[in-house]
Write an enzyme that holds these catalytic residues in place. Structure first.
Site, mmCIF file in Angstrom:
data_model
loop_
_atom_site.group_PDB
_atom_site.id
_atom_site.type_symbol
_atom_site.label_atom_id
_atom_site.label_comp_id
_atom_site.label_asym_id
_atom_site.label_seq_id
_atom_site.Cartn_x
_atom_site.Cartn_y
_atom_site.Cartn_z
ATOM 1 N N HIS A 253 0.850 -1.194 0.000
ATOM 2 C CA HIS A 253 0.000 0.000 0.000
ATOM 3 C C HIS A 253 0.874 1.227 0.000
ATOM 4 O O HIS A 253 1.954 1.220 0.595
ATOM 5 C CB HIS A 253 -0.916 0.015 1.237
ATOM 6 C CG HIS A 253 -2.087 0.922 1.067
ATOM 7 N ND1 HIS A 253 -2.027 2.264 1.357
ATOM 8 C CD2 HIS A 253 -3.328 0.681 0.607
ATOM 9 C CE1 HIS A 253 -3.201 2.803 1.087
ATOM 10 N NE2 HIS A 253 -4.004 1.881 0.627
ATOM 11 N N GLU A 308 -7.847 -5.430 -0.455
ATOM 12 C CA GLU A 308 -8.335 -6.154 -1.626
ATOM 13 C C GLU A 308 -8.242 -7.670 -1.482
ATOM 14 O O GLU A 308 -8.990 -8.401 -2.125
ATOM 15 C CB GLU A 308 -7.576 -5.702 -2.877
ATOM 16 C CG GLU A 308 -7.679 -4.211 -3.178
ATOM 17 C CD GLU A 308 -9.066 -3.780 -3.607
ATOM 18 O OE1 GLU A 308 -10.043 -4.178 -2.946
ATOM 19 O OE2 GLU A 308 -9.168 -3.039 -4.589
HETATM 20 N N1 ACO Z 1 4.061 -7.510 -4.698
HETATM 21 C C1 ACO Z 1 5.381 -7.552 -4.929
HETATM 22 N N2 ACO Z 1 6.185 -6.488 -4.801
HETATM 23 C C2 ACO Z 1 5.630 -5.325 -4.449
HETATM 24 C C3 ACO Z 1 4.262 -5.216 -4.176
HETATM 25 C C4 ACO Z 1 3.472 -6.356 -4.319
HETATM 26 N N3 ACO Z 1 2.145 -6.331 -4.099
HETATM 27 N N4 ACO Z 1 3.988 -3.927 -3.837
HETATM 28 C C5 ACO Z 1 5.141 -3.261 -3.897
HETATM 29 N N5 ACO Z 1 6.140 -4.102 -4.261
HETATM 30 C C6 ACO Z 1 7.535 -3.784 -4.428
HETATM 31 C C7 ACO Z 1 7.738 -2.918 -5.674
HETATM 32 O O1 ACO Z 1 7.900 -3.717 -6.834
HETATM 33 C C8 ACO Z 1 8.984 -2.173 -5.318
HETATM 34 O O2 ACO Z 1 10.094 -3.003 -5.537
HETATM 35 P P1 ACO Z 1 11.437 -2.406 -6.200
HETATM 36 O O3 ACO Z 1 11.867 -1.300 -5.260
HETATM 37 O O4 ACO Z 1 12.331 -3.583 -6.226
HETATM 38 O O5 ACO Z 1 11.010 -1.888 -7.533
HETATM 39 C C9 ACO Z 1 8.870 -1.993 -3.800
HETATM 40 O O6 ACO Z 1 7.960 -2.996 -3.343
HETATM 41 C C10 ACO Z 1 8.357 -0.654 -3.377
HETATM 42 O O7 ACO Z 1 7.142 -0.403 -4.036
HETATM 43 P P2 ACO Z 1 6.566 1.066 -4.119
HETATM 44 O O8 ACO Z 1 6.896 1.629 -5.458
HETATM 45 O O9 ACO Z 1 6.989 1.851 -2.947
HETATM 46 O O10 ACO Z 1 5.058 0.759 -4.029
HETATM 47 P P3 ACO Z 1 3.891 1.779 -4.321
HETATM 48 O O11 ACO Z 1 3.686 2.646 -3.144
HETATM 49 O O12 ACO Z 1 4.033 2.463 -5.624
HETATM 50 O O13 ACO Z 1 2.771 0.705 -4.472
HETATM 51 C C11 ACO Z 1 0.795 -0.442 -4.580
HETATM 52 C C12 ACO Z 1 1.584 0.602 -3.776
HETATM 53 C C13 ACO Z 1 0.516 0.118 -5.963
HETATM 54 C C14 ACO Z 1 -0.534 -0.687 -3.883
HETATM 55 C C15 ACO Z 1 1.626 -1.734 -4.665
HETATM 56 O O14 ACO Z 1 1.914 -2.227 -3.390
HETATM 57 C C16 ACO Z 1 0.980 -2.801 -5.519
HETATM 58 O O15 ACO Z 1 1.143 -2.784 -6.735
HETATM 59 N N6 ACO Z 1 0.202 -3.748 -4.890
HETATM 60 C C17 ACO Z 1 -0.485 -4.746 -5.639
HETATM 61 C C18 ACO Z 1 -1.815 -4.198 -6.186
HETATM 62 C C19 ACO Z 1 -2.854 -4.003 -5.108
HETATM 63 O O16 ACO Z 1 -3.016 -4.839 -4.221
HETATM 64 N N7 ACO Z 1 -3.592 -2.894 -5.229
HETATM 65 C C20 ACO Z 1 -4.648 -2.545 -4.277
HETATM 66 C C21 ACO Z 1 -4.178 -1.469 -3.336
HETATM 67 S S1 ACO Z 1 -5.418 -1.102 -2.115
HETATM 68 C C22 ACO Z 1 -6.527 -0.088 -2.916
HETATM 69 O O17 ACO Z 1 -6.175 0.690 -3.753
HETATM 70 C C23 ACO Z 1 -7.956 -0.166 -2.575
#
Ligand code: ACO
Length: 363
Positions: A253, A308
């Site tokens: 998140h 989710e």
């Molecule tokens: N699975 C695997 N790796 C992840 C995940 C995940 N779910 N989420 C983040 N990471 C990783 C990223 O790839 C990144 O790795 P890197 O530094 O090696 O590239 C690292 O963790 C940091 O990620 P951020 O860029 O800080 O994450 P951001 O804040 O942009 O992402 C998000 C938040 C979009 C929700 C992300 O966690 C994600 O894509 N989750 C999966 C989709 C999801 O569940 N969405 C629903 C969110 S809740 C809602 O909106 C109601």
């Protein structure tokens, strides 16, 4: 000129873009406050109509009781029927998610009802009609006297729901009705800040919701659980997906650095629903292993279960087709979007940020 922004700046991480009395997310403590109450408290004792009344009262300064909202949403669902018959042809050939976008874009003020009631009332009618059409069934007429949750389930499934099913859907609708300055609410507020009307603002909000990084995640969560299939495959499947650099849906998140408080509220709702339709022990094992694997992969970036993951399990247990999960999310979030749009129009200012130009200069 030519000042490159950091990843956090590009994502507007932690940048306040509005003053609001509607909801507050504390990502460090894992807290969500909606109209002055903790989400767990609200979900245990408020109906969707009750929390909507609180949001609309807070946004407009006009006091509304739960009974007023129940009445106006019932009337709006009833009025939405002809609208939905008009709008459905525009959605032919589209998926449920895209059809919902096309249909809500055609909503307009009806019969003197407030725009917010027209929108929130029409959403489940449209979702129900699209779901029923996808399975070759005729739409179910709304019942203006039913609760919003009960009528939503009836229009989706074509049969009167059991009370425990209504309680479970109501808990879901309350839990996800608003959530600070998330991407779809921000989008809604940007459009409302131009003084465009609520129909335009909320349609834009829905478009933002459909992406898999936001509200489009629950369908892929179920696909992931299906693909894993058995306990023995949890570890190899998850390790494999992470080694390919995939994001696991239902985890991580932008704001929460601890567990999303809504995840436990929905998990408790699934337990109370007590249905064979949800294999919670299997989902729990998948969740535990993914959390462990994400900690290993990103030791410096806490990635915990988000709302989710349990949304997918709850809506599936209620026999709502997965293709309709995002529109059902919108049925709930419409309460928050309409409140934010009103608050923005009343107290905000045109939202017009700047950008950092990194392109070529003339000459
Ligand atoms: N699975 C695997 N790796 C992840 C995940 C995940 N779910 N989420 C983040 N990471 C990783 C990223 O790839 C990144 O790795 P890197 O530094 O090696 O590239 C690292 O963790 C940091 O990620 P951020 O860029 O800080 O994450 P951001 O804040 O942009 O992402 C998000 C938040 C979009 C929700 C992300 O966690 C994600 O894509 N989750 C999966 C989709 C999801 O569940 N969405 C629903 C969110 S809740 C809602 O909106 C109601």
């Amino acid at each position: 000129m030519n000042i490159h922004l950091t990843k956090s700046q590009i994502g507007l991480d932690g940048v306040p873009a509005a003053e609001t009395v509607l909801s507050h997310v504390d990502g460090e403590r894992g807290e969500l406050i909606i109209a002055g109450e903790h989400v767990a408290e609200l979900a245990s004792r408020s109906s969707f109509e009750g929390v909507t009344a609180r949001l609309w009262t807070a946004a407009t300064g006009r006091p509304l009781a739960e009974a007023d909202v129940r009445k106006s949403l019932g009337a709006a669902r009833g009025d939405a029927r002809p609208v939905d018959a008009d709008l459905l042809p525009a959605t032919r050939g589209l998926s449920i998610v895209d059809g919902f976008r096309a249909a809500i874009a055609g909503l307009r003020a009806e019969n003197g009802l407030d725009h917010e009631a027209t929108i929130v009332g029409a959403f489940p009618v449209i979702a129900g009609a699209l779901v029923r059409r996808a399975s070759g069934d005729a739409p179910v007429a709304p019942d203006p006297n039913a609760s919003h949750a009960a009528d939503t389930l009836a229009m989706l499934r074509g049969r009167k729901p059991q009370p425990r099913e209504v309680t479970a859907l109501d808990a879901y609708l309350v839990t996800v009705c608003d959530h600070g300055m998330n991407a779809s609410t921000f989008t809604t507020r940007v459009v409302a800040s131009t003084q465009a009307d609520l129909f335009a603002a909320v349609t834009a909000g829905y478009c933002a919701l459909t992406g898999p990084l936001h509200g489009g995640a629950p369908e892929p969560v179920l696909e992931m659980l299906d693909a894993i299939g058995t306990r023995e495959r949890i570890k190899p499947w998850v390790d494999d997906a992470l080694s390919r650099g995939e994001r696991l849906m239902g985890f991580g998140h932008r704001v929460y650095r601890v567990r999303d408080p809504r995840a436990d509220v929905l998990k408790a709702a699934i337990e109370r629903l007590a249905t064979d339709g949800a294999d919670l022990p299997f989902a729990g094992e998948v969740e535990a292993y993914i959390r462990q694997a994400l900690r290993r992969k990103n030791p410096d970036r806490p990635l915990e279960t988000n709302v989710e993951f349990f949304t997918a399990i709850l809506l599936d247990a209620l026999a709502i087709p997965r293709q309709a999960f995002t529109p059902i999310f919108a049925v709930a979030r419409a309460a928050g979007w309409t409140a934010h749009a009103r608050e923005q129009q009343r107290t905000g200012r045109l939202i017009r940020p700047s950008s950092s130009y990194v392109g070529p200069m003339p000459g």
